[in-house]
Design a protein around this motif. Structure first.
Motif, PDB file in Angstrom:
ATOM      1  N   PHE A  56       0.797  -1.311  -0.369  1.00  0.00           N
ATOM      2  CA  PHE A  56      -0.221  -0.079  -0.409  1.00  0.00           C
ATOM      3  C   PHE A  56       0.978   1.007   0.044  1.00  0.00           C
ATOM      4  CE2 PHE A  56      -3.392  -2.964   2.237  1.00  0.00           C
ATOM      5  CZ  PHE A  56      -3.805  -3.513   1.313  1.00  0.00           C
ATOM      6  N   VAL A  57       1.884   1.082   0.774  1.00  0.00           N
ATOM      7  CA  VAL A  57       2.720   2.311   0.181  1.00  0.00           C
ATOM      8  C   VAL A  57       3.299   2.641  -1.087  1.00  0.00           C
ATOM      9  CG1 VAL A  57       4.714   3.198   1.788  1.00  0.00           C
ATOM     10  CG2 VAL A  57       3.001   2.007   2.376  1.00  0.00           C
ATOM     11  N   VAL A  58       4.204   1.841  -1.941  1.00  0.00           N
ATOM     12  CA  VAL A  58       4.248   1.274  -2.696  1.00  0.00           C
ATOM     13  C   VAL A  58       3.507   2.362  -3.936  1.00  0.00           C
ATOM     14  CG1 VAL A  58       5.118  -0.270  -4.771  1.00  0.00           C
ATOM     15  CG2 VAL A  58       6.135   0.383  -2.406  1.00  0.00           C
ATOM     16  N   LEU A  59       2.040   1.349  -3.513  1.00  0.00           N
ATOM     17  CA  LEU A  59       1.148   1.810  -4.717  1.00  0.00           C
ATOM     18  C   LEU A  59       0.421   3.626  -4.365  1.00  0.00           C
ATOM     19  CD1 LEU A  59      -1.600  -0.869  -4.280  1.00  0.00           C
ATOM     20  CD2 LEU A  59      -0.409   0.363  -6.649  1.00  0.00           C
ATOM     21  N   LEU A  60       0.410   3.509  -2.951  1.00  0.00           N
ATOM     22  CA  LEU A  60       0.581   5.366  -2.682  1.00  0.00           C
ATOM     23  C   LEU A  60       1.587   6.105  -3.355  1.00  0.00           C
ATOM     24  CD1 LEU A  60      -1.199   6.698  -0.484  1.00  0.00           C
ATOM     25  CD2 LEU A  60       0.318   7.046   0.958  1.00  0.00           C
ATOM     26  N   LYS A  61       3.124   5.610  -3.278  1.00  0.00           N
ATOM     27  CA  LYS A  61       3.873   6.709  -4.099  1.00  0.00           C
ATOM     28  C   LYS A  61       3.661   6.311  -5.542  1.00  0.00           C
ATOM     29  CE  LYS A  61       8.938   6.696  -4.424  1.00  0.00           C
ATOM     30  NZ  LYS A  61      10.034   6.619  -3.911  1.00  0.00           N
ATOM     31  N   LEU A  62       3.212   5.067  -6.285  1.00  0.00           N
ATOM     32  CA  LEU A  62       2.855   5.573  -7.532  1.00  0.00           C
ATOM     33  C   LEU A  62       1.737   6.324  -7.939  1.00  0.00           C
ATOM     34  CD1 LEU A  62       3.256   1.389  -8.373  1.00  0.00           C
ATOM     35  CD2 LEU A  62       4.233   3.284  -9.246  1.00  0.00           C
ATOM     36  N   LYS A  69      -6.327  14.419 -12.081  1.00  0.00           N
ATOM     37  CA  LYS A  69      -6.831  14.953 -10.749  1.00  0.00           C
ATOM     38  C   LYS A  69      -7.789  13.929  -9.857  1.00  0.00           C
ATOM     39  CE  LYS A  69      -7.305  18.700  -7.183  1.00  0.00           C
ATOM     40  NZ  LYS A  69      -7.841  19.828  -7.199  1.00  0.00           N
ATOM     41  N   VAL A  70      -8.880  13.473 -10.573  1.00  0.00           N
ATOM     42  CA  VAL A  70     -10.174  12.493 -10.581  1.00  0.00           C
ATOM     43  C   VAL A  70      -9.758  11.720  -9.855  1.00  0.00           C
ATOM     44  CG1 VAL A  70     -12.122  11.678 -10.408  1.00  0.00           C
ATOM     45  CG2 VAL A  70     -11.961  14.471 -11.245  1.00  0.00           C
ATOM     46  N   LEU A  71      -8.829  10.927 -10.759  1.00  0.00           N
ATOM     47  CA  LEU A  71      -8.087   9.514 -11.000  1.00  0.00           C
ATOM     48  C   LEU A  71      -7.601   9.069  -9.693  1.00  0.00           C
ATOM     49  CD1 LEU A  71      -8.504   6.294 -11.795  1.00  0.00           C
ATOM     50  CD2 LEU A  71      -6.400   7.597 -13.588  1.00  0.00           C
ATOM     51  N   LYS A  72      -6.678  10.657  -9.560  1.00  0.00           N
ATOM     52  CA  LYS A  72      -5.434  10.214  -8.480  1.00  0.00           C
ATOM     53  C   LYS A  72      -6.617  10.557  -7.069  1.00  0.00           C
ATOM     54  CE  LYS A  72      -1.985  12.901  -7.067  1.00  0.00           C
ATOM     55  NZ  LYS A  72      -0.541  14.573  -7.123  1.00  0.00           N
ATOM     56  N   ILE A  73      -7.184  11.306  -6.801  1.00  0.00           N
ATOM     57  CA  ILE A  73      -8.006  10.869  -5.565  1.00  0.00           C
ATOM     58  C   ILE A  73      -8.763   9.691  -5.142  1.00  0.00           C
ATOM     59  CG2 ILE A  73      -9.730  11.947  -4.420  1.00  0.00           C
ATOM     60  CD1 ILE A  73      -9.150  14.677  -5.982  1.00  0.00           C
ATOM     61  N   ILE A  74      -9.748   9.067  -6.262  1.00  0.00           N
ATOM     62  CA  ILE A  74      -9.929   7.894  -6.273  1.00  0.00           C
ATOM     63  C   ILE A  74      -9.257   6.495  -6.150  1.00  0.00           C
ATOM     64  CG2 ILE A  74     -11.395   6.201  -7.299  1.00  0.00           C
ATOM     65  CD1 ILE A  74     -12.720   8.457  -8.863  1.00  0.00           C
ATOM     66  N   ALA A  75      -7.831   7.230  -6.211  1.00  0.00           N
ATOM     67  CA  ALA A  75      -6.919   5.486  -6.470  1.00  0.00           C
ATOM     68  C   ALA A  75      -7.039   6.310  -5.040  1.00  0.00           C
ATOM     69  CB  ALA A  75      -6.005   5.691  -7.566  1.00  0.00           C
ATOM     70  N   ILE A  76      -5.888   7.034  -4.995  1.00  0.00           N
ATOM     71  CA  ILE A  76      -5.173   7.487  -3.120  1.00  0.00           C
ATOM     72  C   ILE A  76      -6.478   7.281  -1.860  1.00  0.00           C
ATOM     73  CG2 ILE A  76      -4.430   9.480  -1.341  1.00  0.00           C
ATOM     74  CD1 ILE A  76      -3.506   9.902  -3.640  1.00  0.00           C
ATOM     75  N   THR A  77      -7.593   7.511  -2.162  1.00  0.00           N
ATOM     76  CA  THR A  77      -9.393   7.155  -1.120  1.00  0.00           C
ATOM     77  C   THR A  77      -9.473   5.634  -1.110  1.00  0.00           C
ATOM     78  OG1 THR A  77     -10.710   9.084  -1.683  1.00  0.00           O
ATOM     79  CG2 THR A  77     -11.019   7.716  -1.238  1.00  0.00           C
ATOM     80  N   LEU A  78      -8.909   4.823  -1.865  1.00  0.00           N
ATOM     81  CA  LEU A  78      -8.631   3.007  -2.475  1.00  0.00           C
ATOM     82  C   LEU A  78      -7.744   3.096  -1.407  1.00  0.00           C
ATOM     83  CD1 LEU A  78     -10.392   2.663  -5.809  1.00  0.00           C
ATOM     84  CD2 LEU A  78     -11.901   2.035  -3.500  1.00  0.00           C
TER      85      LEU A  78
END
Length: 167
Positions: A56-62, A69-78
């Motif tokens: 999850f830390v690796v994914l957060l960095k990716l 912006k919208v895709l970034k917010i959705i991905a980080i929230t999930l």
């Protein structure tokens, strides 16, 4: 120098996510496959939970590198939601409350004449509510350090001639 670090991080991300995907696929397609000892299952559960934190830390960095912006917010929230689930699941392993039933071997009762790796083993599990042992016979297939549960709670009185009692 930053390009070399990014390149190494991408390689590390691919390897890490590949391992995560392989373990997930094995668990999905062969759900009754476990280690043959409950201690190994518990150790793997703790390791995999810690590995999930790392993923999850690796994914957060990716995800922070996503330009939309919208895709970034959705991905980080999930990602943060899944990280929270992993954080809540981790104490269960440490308190020895497994999400899966752990069977402890008592003795091998019967083995298959045609396939020596297949056996009917007397096992017990511990009921977490009253902390009492529940005994049953399960049909298992041992493959090295792994065990595949073929059938649970076998009635040994109804076995055919393919089975031989262990002396």
């Amino acid at each position: 120098m930053p390009n070399e670090i990014d390149r190494k991080f991408k390689i590390l991300s691919i390897v890490s996510l590949s391992f995560f995907l392989v373990v997930g696929l094995i668990n999905y397609f062969i759900p009754k496959l476990e280690f043959n000892k409950p201690e190994y299952n518990r150790a793997f559960g703790i390791f995999f939970n810690l590995y999930c934190f790392y993923i999850f830390v690796v994914l957060l960095k990716l995800f922070l590198k996503i330009k939309t912006k919208v895709l970034k917010i959705i991905a980080i929230t999930l990602n943060l939601l899944l990280l929270l689930i992993a954080l809540l699941n981790f104490p269960l392993y440490l308190m020895k409350i497994d999400p899966q039933i752990q069977y402890y071997d008592v003795e091998v009762k019967y083995f298959n004449k045609r396939n020596k790796l297949e056996s009917i083993t007397s096992q017990y599990r511990i009921n977490w509510k009253n902390n009492k042992k529940i005994y049953q016979e399960n049909r298992v297939y041992d493959i090295g350090p792994f065990r595949y549960f073929i059938e649970y709670d076998i009635d040994s009185s109804k076995l055919n001639n393919d089975w031989e009692k262990v002396k």
